[in-house]
Design a protein around this motif. Structure first.
Motif, short mmCIF file in Angstrom:
data_model
loop_
_atom_site.label_atom_id
_atom_site.label_comp_id
_atom_site.label_asym_id
_atom_site.label_seq_id
_atom_site.Cartn_x
_atom_site.Cartn_y
_atom_site.Cartn_z
N GLY A 147 -108.07 3.34 -3.59
CA GLY A 147 -107.30 4.52 -4.16
C GLY A 147 -106.19 4.70 -3.51
N PHE A 148 -105.65 4.44 -2.23
CA PHE A 148 -104.54 4.63 -1.46
C PHE A 148 -103.48 3.58 -1.93
N GLY A 149 -102.17 4.30 -2.24
CA GLY A 149 -101.24 3.64 -2.44
C GLY A 149 -100.27 3.71 -1.36
N ILE A 150 -99.61 2.51 -1.08
CA ILE A 150 -98.70 2.47 -0.02
C ILE A 150 -97.47 1.70 -0.44
N GLU A 151 -96.33 2.30 0.11
CA GLU A 151 -95.08 1.76 -0.19
C GLU A 151 -94.16 1.54 1.28
N LEU A 152 -94.01 0.51 1.58
CA LEU A 152 -93.12 0.37 2.81
C LEU A 152 -91.88 -0.26 2.43
N ASP A 153 -90.48 0.68 2.50
CA ASP A 153 -89.25 0.29 2.39
C ASP A 153 -88.54 -0.34 3.60
N GLU A 154 -88.94 0.00 4.60
CA GLU A 154 -87.84 -0.20 5.81
C GLU A 154 -89.07 -0.13 6.94
N PHE A 155 -89.04 -0.95 7.89
CA PHE A 155 -89.79 -0.83 8.92
C PHE A 155 -89.08 -1.99 10.22
N ASP A 156 -88.81 -1.28 11.51
CA ASP A 156 -88.60 -2.38 12.60
C ASP A 156 -89.00 -1.81 13.85
N ILE A 157 -89.25 -2.29 14.84
CA ILE A 157 -89.49 -1.80 16.21
C ILE A 157 -88.80 -2.68 16.98
N THR A 158 -88.30 -1.97 17.91
CA THR A 158 -87.53 -2.79 19.09
C THR A 158 -88.56 -2.32 20.64
N PHE A 159 -88.77 -3.60 21.27
CA PHE A 159 -89.41 -3.31 22.42
C PHE A 159 -88.52 -3.83 23.59
N GLN A 160 -88.71 -3.20 24.83
CA GLN A 160 -88.06 -3.53 25.93
C GLN A 160 -89.29 -3.67 27.15
N GLN A 161 -89.79 -4.78 27.55
CA GLN A 161 -90.61 -4.85 28.47
C GLN A 161 -91.70 -4.03 28.16
N ASN A 162 -92.43 -4.03 27.07
CA ASN A 162 -93.46 -3.24 26.52
C ASN A 162 -93.30 -1.74 26.13
N ILE A 164 -91.33 1.03 23.82
CA ILE A 164 -90.58 1.06 22.40
C ILE A 164 -89.24 1.75 22.56
N ILE A 165 -88.12 1.12 22.40
CA ILE A 165 -87.01 1.60 22.75
C ILE A 165 -86.39 2.05 21.38
N GLY A 166 -86.62 1.78 20.12
CA GLY A 166 -86.11 2.00 19.00
C GLY A 166 -87.17 1.70 17.85
N SER A 167 -87.24 2.48 16.75
CA SER A 167 -88.13 2.15 15.73
C SER A 167 -87.48 2.89 14.47
N ASN A 168 -88.01 2.37 13.27
CA ASN A 168 -87.31 2.92 12.08
C ASN A 168 -88.62 2.69 10.91
N ILE A 169 -88.97 3.59 10.40
CA ILE A 169 -90.01 3.38 9.22
C ILE A 169 -89.82 4.27 7.87
N HIS A 170 -89.65 3.81 6.86
CA HIS A 170 -89.40 4.66 5.41
C HIS A 170 -90.62 3.98 4.45
N GLY A 171 -91.04 5.14 3.90
CA GLY A 171 -92.09 4.50 2.91
C GLY A 171 -92.86 5.53 2.45
#
Length: 185
Positions: A147-162, A164-171
């Motif tokens: 019954g849950f609806g999920i829409e993921l339009d954008e996603f990225d995650i950037t790591f530097q030695q474990n 998280i130095i950047g991320s982006n999520i839209h949905g």
């Protein structure tokens, strides 16, 4: 392996994915003896993962098993000289065609990894959802679960030695019993 003409797994049982290993070279010097020029790289064609419909394509895979020197990518990332791990320049995981994440047809998205370094000292690099080549719009993933609806339009995650130095999520997340800003359930 995936047939490049049809973009479907090959049906020929005699045609298997071949992994090509370039292991470097040996040299001999009368003063210093034998040396091994390490530059272990692997390459293999885009292949389906064990009949799941997921595909895997890896470019620029290197393995570092030395205690005394690093692959250049580990040095650039500031890893200690005894770093052990793998580097992947580019990787793509494709979704099964039958998932149809897109209401207008198969998914336009795929999971991508760029400059991924994993091993001693953690993970560095970027992992995200990207639009497939020759597609337009967003690489959206649409799914329904109980019954849950999920829409993921954008996603990225950037790591530097474990770290998280950047991320982006839209949905969007559609929760049963709730209404959106327009009053639609």
């Amino acid at each position: 392996p995936i047939d490049t003409q049809t973009n479907e797994p090959t049906t020929d049982p005699n045609y298997l994915t071949t992994i090509i290993v370039t292991a470097g070279s040996f040299a001999y010097d009368t003063k210093t003896g034998f040396s091994f020029e390490k530059n272990i790289t692997f390459s293999f064609p885009k292949s389906e993962i064990l009949g799941t419909g997921f595909t895997l394509d890896v470019q620029g895979l290197k393995i570092d098993l030395s205690d005394t020197s690093n692959i250049p990518e580990a040095d650039i990332d500031g890893r200690p000289v005894d770093f052990k791990g793998v580097y992947i320049k580019d990787a793509t995981i494709g979704f099964p065609a039958h998932w149809n994440h897109n209401p207008n047809g198969p998914s336009r998205g795929e999971i991508k990894a760029h400059n991924l370094l994993c091993g001693t000292g953690g993970i560095s690099g970027t992992i995200g959802l990207e639009l497939k080549p020759n597609h337009t719009g967003s690489p959206n993933i649409l799914a329904s679960f109980g019954g849950f609806g999920i829409e993921l339009d954008e996603f990225d995650i950037t790591f530097q030695q474990n770290s998280i130095i950047g991320s982006n999520i839209h949905g969007k997340l559609k929760i049963p019993g709730f209404k959106d800003a327009t009053g639609t359930a």
